[in-house]
Design an enzyme around this catalytic site. Structure first.
Site, short mmCIF file in Angstrom:
data_model
loop_
_atom_site.label_atom_id
_atom_site.label_comp_id
_atom_site.label_asym_id
_atom_site.label_seq_id
_atom_site.Cartn_x
_atom_site.Cartn_y
_atom_site.Cartn_z
N ASP A 30 0.81 -1.22 0.00
CA ASP A 30 0.00 0.00 0.00
C ASP A 30 0.85 1.28 0.00
O ASP A 30 0.82 2.07 0.94
CB ASP A 30 -0.94 0.00 1.23
N GLU A 205 -13.02 -0.69 -6.78
CA GLU A 205 -13.00 -1.66 -5.69
C GLU A 205 -12.57 -1.00 -4.38
O GLU A 205 -13.27 -1.07 -3.39
CB GLU A 205 -12.04 -2.81 -6.03
N GLU A 324 23.95 6.44 5.14
CA GLU A 324 23.44 5.46 6.08
C GLU A 324 23.56 4.05 5.49
O GLU A 324 23.30 3.84 4.30
CB GLU A 324 21.98 5.75 6.42
N GLU A 326 21.56 1.80 5.94
CA GLU A 326 20.21 1.39 5.56
C GLU A 326 19.69 2.14 4.34
O GLU A 326 18.49 2.13 4.06
CB GLU A 326 19.25 1.54 6.76
N ASP A 439 26.03 0.87 10.81
CA ASP A 439 25.20 2.08 10.95
C ASP A 439 25.38 3.07 9.80
O ASP A 439 24.41 3.60 9.28
CB ASP A 439 25.51 2.75 12.30
#
Ligand SMILES: *[C@@H]1O[C@H](CO)[C@@H](O)[C@H](O)[C@H]1NC(C)=O
Ligand SMILES: *[C@@H]1O[C@H](CO)[C@@H](O)[C@H](O)[C@H]1NC(C)=O
Length: 445
Positions: A30, A205, A324, A326, A439
């Site tokens: 979503d 829908e 980062e 991540e 990190d």
């Protein structure tokens, strides 16, 4: 890596040239993209690993300045944010107004009905978010809010499955004026449905997505069921009347639902959607993906296929500033978690896992690499490779034990041969079990 993800790692190898799906560390669903100050913020739901129905307890935020390397911001809002919510952290959308960020989400109210709540952040697009009003904003047992602020400042909240409903939000964004309106679903407005019925007479829908481009208002939606495709309609105002446009994305991708989200960013247009394309994926383990597209000269939307390639990179990534760990174009085996030093870090790093960072511009070469790492075991190594996970080795950094999984230390190692714009792979090696956590990183020229 967790066992459920581990079993998928062989299949992931075949997808290493891909950038779709956007997130590999968890299952996401979503999508709701938002452009703010030169970055795309991507708000998503989160499907639990291994669930056999919708098990969704929190929402996630990712961001990117180049559409291919996505930074994980963790979970700044969850069911726990709403004391009156019991389950079903489903499809929402966030918007900025007056420096605050409002995130509208459907959840199950303790009465049993589905309701729409609103989270608010005073601290930017990545939160944290708190419950803005302590109760549902609207509650008619329908779901999937989309929010839009028109040029005249009037804000609209649409939502609904099987109906399509809306209210005019007040300027405070957490209350509304006038009655809840129901859109009359006609074949002219939303396309005729094969086997339609009184409740679902058209292809509409769920999952509406409202926006404006030039003077045209667009209502995108998940269409027919099941499996869903994406459809689109247009209108001369935010209150319609709506005219059906056609199929935006056919039924594809081994998820029986889909959800649209459209933005313009740096001169291009993008459709976000979801499918079951990650290994282990399906209707309850979905993944968010993105395609770039162009409107027709008359403002029409094309019909887009799902791809593994995704959108092209906008610009390059700068290795000489702190990045980062991540921030990821593709990864195998790793996961993310909140970091004691702030933000998010990568964990679950085992021998052979890797992270790909796409389009890294070594314009001035590189002589050294620095990283922040932690290890409660005896550590391991970060191999710096270019082009592929087995590509040219330009440096190897030893990671020591640091006495704890959140006891961070900076390491540095020599680099040679890193020039030009390259896909950079961090390949993690070492002994058995979890090796270390990661990190941030930075190259020096
Ligand atoms: C609006 O339409 C004009 C042409 O009438 C076009 O040049 C312009 O790019 C459009 N704006 C957007 C945001 O698409
Ligand atoms: C790890 O960090 C914790 C918390 O800061 C500290 O109490 C502990 O002494 C550290 N351990 C080592 C071995 O440095």
């Amino acid at each position: 890596m967790k066992a459920s993800i581990l079993s998928l790692s062989a299949a992931l190898v075949t997808l290493t040239a891909a950038d779709n799906p956007i997130v590999q560390t968890i299952y996401t669903a979503d999508p709701a993209p938002l452009v703010h100050e030169g970055r795309v913020y991507l708000y998503t739901g989160h499907d639990d690993d291994g669930a056999t129905t919708f098990v969704m307890n929190d929402w996630r935020v990712f961001s990117s300045s180049d559409m291919v390397n996505w930074q994980d911001h963790g979970s700044p809002m969850s069911l726990k944010t709403f004391s009156w919510a019991t389950a079903q952290a489903w499809a929402g959308q966030a918007v900025e107004r007056g420096g605050k960020f409002y995130w509208y989400v459907p959840v199950r109210h303790f009465s049993g009905a589905m309701a729409v709540g609103v989270g608010v952040s005073d601290d930017g697009p990545t939160g944290p978010f708190r419950d803005a009003i302590g109760e549902p904003l609207v509650m008619n047992n329908e779901i999937d809010p989309t929010v839009f602020i028109d040029d005249d400042g009037q804000a609209y909240l649409y939502w609904g499955n099987p109906g399509l409903w809306y209210v005019k939000l007040n300027e405070d964004m957490v209350s509304y004026s006038g009655n809840v309106q129901q859109v009359t679903l006609t074949a002219e407005g939303f396309g005729p449905r094969q086997g339609g019925n009184g409740q679902r007479p058209t292809t509409y829908e769920e999952g509406p997505w409202l926006y404006k481009r030039n003077d045209t208002y667009y209502m995108l939606f998940a269409a027919s069921c099941c499996s869903e495709h994406l459809g689109w309609s247009t209108g001369p105002s935010a209150e319609g009347p709506w005219t059906y446009g056609g199929v935006l994305m056919p039924t594809q991708g081994s998820s029986f639902t889909n959800h649209p989200g459209v933005i313009d960013f740096e001169g291009s247009s993008y459709l976000f959607y979801h499918n079951g394309a990650l290994p282990g994926g399906g209707g309850y383990q979905r993944s968010v993906a993105v395609e770039r597209f162009e409107y027709g000269a008359d403002g029409s939307l094309p019909t887009l296929d799902m791809t593994d390639e995704g959108a092209p990179q906008v610009g390059t990534l700068d290795p000489y500033i702190r990045q980062e760990a991540e921030t990821i174009a593709w990864s195998s085996g790793v996961e993310t978690e909140p970091c004691s030093a702030g933000g998010i870090n990568v964990w679950a790093i085992d021998n052979g896992d890797y992270i790909k960072v796409k389009g890294v511009a070594f314009v001035d070469g590189a002589v050294s690499f620095a990283a922040s790492v932690a290890s409660q075991s005896s550590g391991g190594r970060i191999e710096l490779r270019l082009g592929s996970v087995d590509g040219t080795l330009v440096g190897t950094c030893d990671v020591p034990g640091t006495g704890g999984w959140q006891n961070w230390t900076e390491i540095e190692c020599e680099v040679s041969g890193a020039t030009g714009t390259q896909d950079l792979f961090f390949r993690f090696t070492g002994g058995g079990g979890e090796l270390f956590r990661f990190d941030w990183w930075q190259f020096s020229q």
